[in-house]
Design a protein around this motif. Structure first.
Motif, mmCIF file in Angstrom:
data_model
loop_
_atom_site.group_PDB
_atom_site.id
_atom_site.type_symbol
_atom_site.label_atom_id
_atom_site.label_comp_id
_atom_site.label_asym_id
_atom_site.label_seq_id
_atom_site.Cartn_x
_atom_site.Cartn_y
_atom_site.Cartn_z
ATOM 1 N N ALA A 1 10.268 -8.142 14.783
ATOM 2 C CA ALA A 1 10.506 -7.110 15.963
ATOM 3 C C ALA A 1 11.386 -6.306 15.242
ATOM 4 C CB ALA A 1 10.607 -7.457 17.270
ATOM 5 N N GLU A 2 12.519 -6.633 14.780
ATOM 6 C CA GLU A 2 13.639 -5.861 14.229
ATOM 7 C C GLU A 2 12.972 -5.106 13.020
ATOM 8 O OE1 GLU A 2 16.273 -4.897 15.532
ATOM 9 O OE2 GLU A 2 15.699 -6.142 17.199
ATOM 10 N N LEU A 3 12.277 -5.986 12.030
ATOM 11 C CA LEU A 3 11.755 -5.502 10.837
ATOM 12 C C LEU A 3 10.531 -4.113 11.359
ATOM 13 C CD1 LEU A 3 10.994 -8.635 8.860
ATOM 14 C CD2 LEU A 3 12.828 -6.762 8.207
ATOM 15 N N ALA A 4 9.731 -4.651 12.308
ATOM 16 C CA ALA A 4 8.961 -3.510 12.537
ATOM 17 C C ALA A 4 9.629 -2.296 12.892
ATOM 18 C CB ALA A 4 7.956 -3.914 13.679
ATOM 19 N N LYS A 5 10.551 -2.443 13.864
ATOM 20 C CA LYS A 5 11.295 -1.015 14.231
ATOM 21 C C LYS A 5 11.701 -0.240 13.015
ATOM 22 C CE LYS A 5 13.081 -2.919 18.784
ATOM 23 N NZ LYS A 5 14.101 -3.199 19.418
ATOM 24 N N ALA A 6 12.139 -1.031 11.967
ATOM 25 C CA ALA A 6 12.974 -0.302 10.906
ATOM 26 C C ALA A 6 11.996 0.178 9.853
ATOM 27 C CB ALA A 6 14.082 -1.227 10.176
ATOM 28 N N HIS A 7 10.725 -0.239 9.974
ATOM 29 C CA HIS A 7 9.501 0.143 9.041
ATOM 30 C C HIS A 7 9.264 1.306 8.885
ATOM 31 C CE1 HIS A 7 5.850 -0.045 6.882
ATOM 32 N NE2 HIS A 7 6.169 -1.330 6.154
ATOM 33 N N GLY A 8 9.267 2.207 7.997
ATOM 34 C CA GLY A 8 8.926 3.690 8.009
ATOM 35 C C GLY A 8 7.484 4.027 7.513
ATOM 36 N N GLY A 9 6.709 3.058 7.366
ATOM 37 C CA GLY A 9 5.438 3.390 6.955
ATOM 38 C C GLY A 9 4.266 3.476 7.898
ATOM 39 N N SER A 10 3.081 3.325 7.508
ATOM 40 C CA SER A 10 2.057 3.568 8.436
ATOM 41 C C SER A 10 1.768 2.241 9.363
ATOM 42 C CB SER A 10 0.586 3.694 7.733
ATOM 43 O OG SER A 10 0.460 2.926 6.881
ATOM 44 N N ALA A 11 1.054 2.307 10.412
ATOM 45 C CA ALA A 11 0.703 1.179 11.335
ATOM 46 C C ALA A 11 0.112 0.012 10.262
ATOM 47 C CB ALA A 11 -0.023 1.585 12.275
ATOM 48 N N SER A 12 -0.903 0.633 9.390
ATOM 49 C CA SER A 12 -1.708 -0.380 8.644
ATOM 50 C C SER A 12 -0.599 -1.100 7.628
ATOM 51 C CB SER A 12 -2.678 0.354 7.466
ATOM 52 O OG SER A 12 -3.571 1.019 8.552
ATOM 53 N N GLU A 13 0.250 -0.495 7.146
ATOM 54 C CA GLU A 13 1.354 -0.894 6.121
ATOM 55 C C GLU A 13 2.237 -2.071 6.769
ATOM 56 O OE1 GLU A 13 1.789 2.742 2.859
ATOM 57 O OE2 GLU A 13 3.116 2.432 4.639
ATOM 58 N N LEU A 14 2.437 -1.550 8.051
ATOM 59 C CA LEU A 14 3.304 -2.448 8.881
ATOM 60 C C LEU A 14 2.629 -3.888 9.106
ATOM 61 C CD1 LEU A 14 5.928 -2.539 10.475
ATOM 62 C CD2 LEU A 14 4.867 -1.465 12.318
ATOM 63 N N LEU A 15 1.249 -3.769 9.575
ATOM 64 C CA LEU A 15 0.685 -5.003 9.811
ATOM 65 C C LEU A 15 0.427 -5.849 8.503
ATOM 66 C CD1 LEU A 15 -2.590 -3.814 11.829
ATOM 67 C CD2 LEU A 15 -0.788 -5.060 12.560
ATOM 68 N N ARG A 16 0.477 -5.240 7.301
ATOM 69 C CA ARG A 16 0.144 -5.932 5.945
ATOM 70 C C ARG A 16 1.581 -6.389 5.572
ATOM 71 N NH1 ARG A 16 -4.361 -5.710 3.402
ATOM 72 N NH2 ARG A 16 -6.113 -4.163 4.080
ATOM 73 N N ASP A 17 2.614 -5.834 5.822
ATOM 74 C CA ASP A 17 3.968 -5.848 5.034
ATOM 75 C C ASP A 17 4.723 -6.996 6.081
ATOM 76 O OD1 ASP A 17 3.009 -3.999 3.241
ATOM 77 O OD2 ASP A 17 4.479 -2.654 3.786
ATOM 78 N N VAL A 18 4.614 -6.552 7.455
ATOM 79 C CA VAL A 18 5.357 -7.577 8.206
ATOM 80 C C VAL A 18 4.707 -8.471 8.922
ATOM 81 C CG1 VAL A 18 6.923 -7.379 10.354
ATOM 82 C CG2 VAL A 18 6.981 -5.299 8.841
ATOM 83 N N LEU A 19 3.496 -8.193 9.274
ATOM 84 C CA LEU A 19 3.052 -9.080 10.260
ATOM 85 C C LEU A 19 2.202 -10.295 9.335
ATOM 86 C CD1 LEU A 19 2.401 -10.012 13.282
ATOM 87 C CD2 LEU A 19 0.438 -8.612 13.176
ATOM 88 N N MET A 20 1.449 -9.861 8.298
ATOM 89 C CA MET A 20 0.641 -10.746 7.553
ATOM 90 C C MET A 20 1.673 -11.785 6.893
ATOM 91 S SD MET A 20 -2.402 -10.064 5.103
ATOM 92 C CE MET A 20 -1.501 -9.256 3.873
ATOM 93 N N PRO A 21 2.700 -11.456 6.284
ATOM 94 C CA PRO A 21 3.488 -12.212 5.612
ATOM 95 C C PRO A 21 4.215 -13.261 6.615
ATOM 96 C CG PRO A 21 3.904 -10.208 4.547
ATOM 97 C CD PRO A 21 3.012 -9.969 6.044
ATOM 98 N N TRP A 22 4.617 -12.755 7.962
ATOM 99 C CA TRP A 22 5.228 -13.863 9.050
ATOM 100 C C TRP A 22 4.216 -14.894 9.004
ATOM 101 C CZ3 TRP A 22 3.805 -15.014 13.861
ATOM 102 C CH2 TRP A 22 4.908 -15.891 14.561
ATOM 103 N N TRP A 23 2.912 -14.359 9.430
ATOM 104 C CA TRP A 23 1.793 -15.556 9.874
ATOM 105 C C TRP A 23 1.669 -16.539 8.660
ATOM 106 C CZ3 TRP A 23 0.031 -17.265 13.982
ATOM 107 C CH2 TRP A 23 0.343 -16.594 15.139
#
Length: 241
Positions: free
Chosen positions: A108-130
């Motif tokens: 959640a903290e990484l998502a708040k600090a992410h400055g890219g698009s929602a698509s990039e957020l899903l790929r860069d934060v959520l996908m690696p986490w899973w």
């Protein structure tokens, strides 16, 4: 001075003093290594207990696992286990909090600090986490909770508060962010959350059920599945020109 002369001097009245003895037989200060090792072992003990508990809970089920078995696998006494976790329920809550809740908070903290698009957020934060969850012992928590939750309502409520609600909130915010920016279609955010989450949870369940019981079957590559899943999701969610 030779050894014989030392003995002669020591035989004289009044010669033996604390200083004379320390000069002849100097004392080497005791090493601090055992104390340091003990402190390090003590600091690592909660993690060792949680690792042992998760492994046994997944293998045997929460109800069938005895606390003394957890202590034995961790290499400590049952009394030591109770110093850290007063009950088996407290131990399971600590397992859930350590392996999932803390990771969701970090995401959640990484998502708040992410400055890219929602698509990039899903790929860069959520996908690696899973991918990290699926390939770690944490994936066993999903099987553990789903198989035991009906018999332990208190654990079910704890899991809902610590994992389900925070995890859904993070994903919902990402989806809503994409909708509001026009990047995603005006879709139902709640339905999108479940579409993202359920296949990932099923992947973890598969690893600890059919994936573990059918070794002769072709193995599912978690990395390939996760990437393909997010590709399909984004293709369906992105706004059309």
């Amino acid at each position: 001075m030779q050894a014989g002369e030392h003995l002669t001097l020591l035989s004289r009245p009044g010669y033996i003093t604390d200083q004379s003895v320390s000069k002849l037989f100097p004392m080497t200060p005791p090493s601090s290594a055992p104390a340091v090792a003990h402190q390090r072992r003590k600091a690592e003990r909660p993690q060792e207990l949680l690792d042992a508990a998760l492994a046994l809970f997944v293998e045997r089920g929460f109800a069938a696992t005895r606390t003394e078995e957890v202590a034995q696998r961790a290499g400590v006494s049952k009394g030591t286990l109770y110093l850290y976790y007063p009950s088996k329920e407290d131990l399971l809550k600590a397992v859930i909090r350590h392996f999932l809740s803390s990771q969701i908070s970090a995401g959640a903290e990484l998502a708040k600090a992410h400055g890219g698009s929602a698509s990039e957020l899903l790929r860069d934060v959520l996908m690696p986490w899973w991918l990290q969850v699926v390939n770690s012992p944490a994936s066993g928590v999903f099987k553990l909770v789903i198989t035991e939750v009906r018999n332990f309502p208190e654990i079910a409520d704890f899991y809902r508060r610590e994992v389900v609600e925070p995890g859904q909130q993070v994903i919902r915010q990402i989806v809503q962010r994409g909708i509001e920016s026009g990047e995603f279609q005006p879709l139902d955010a709640n339905s999108a959350v479940f579409s993202i989450l359920f296949p990932m949870v099923m992947l973890c369940l598969h690893r600890h059920s059919l994936g573990a019981c059918l070794p002769d079957q072709p193995q599912l590559d978690p990395a390939h599945f996760v990437h393909a899943h997010f590709d399909l999701l984004l293709q369906g969610m992105l706004a059309r020109p």
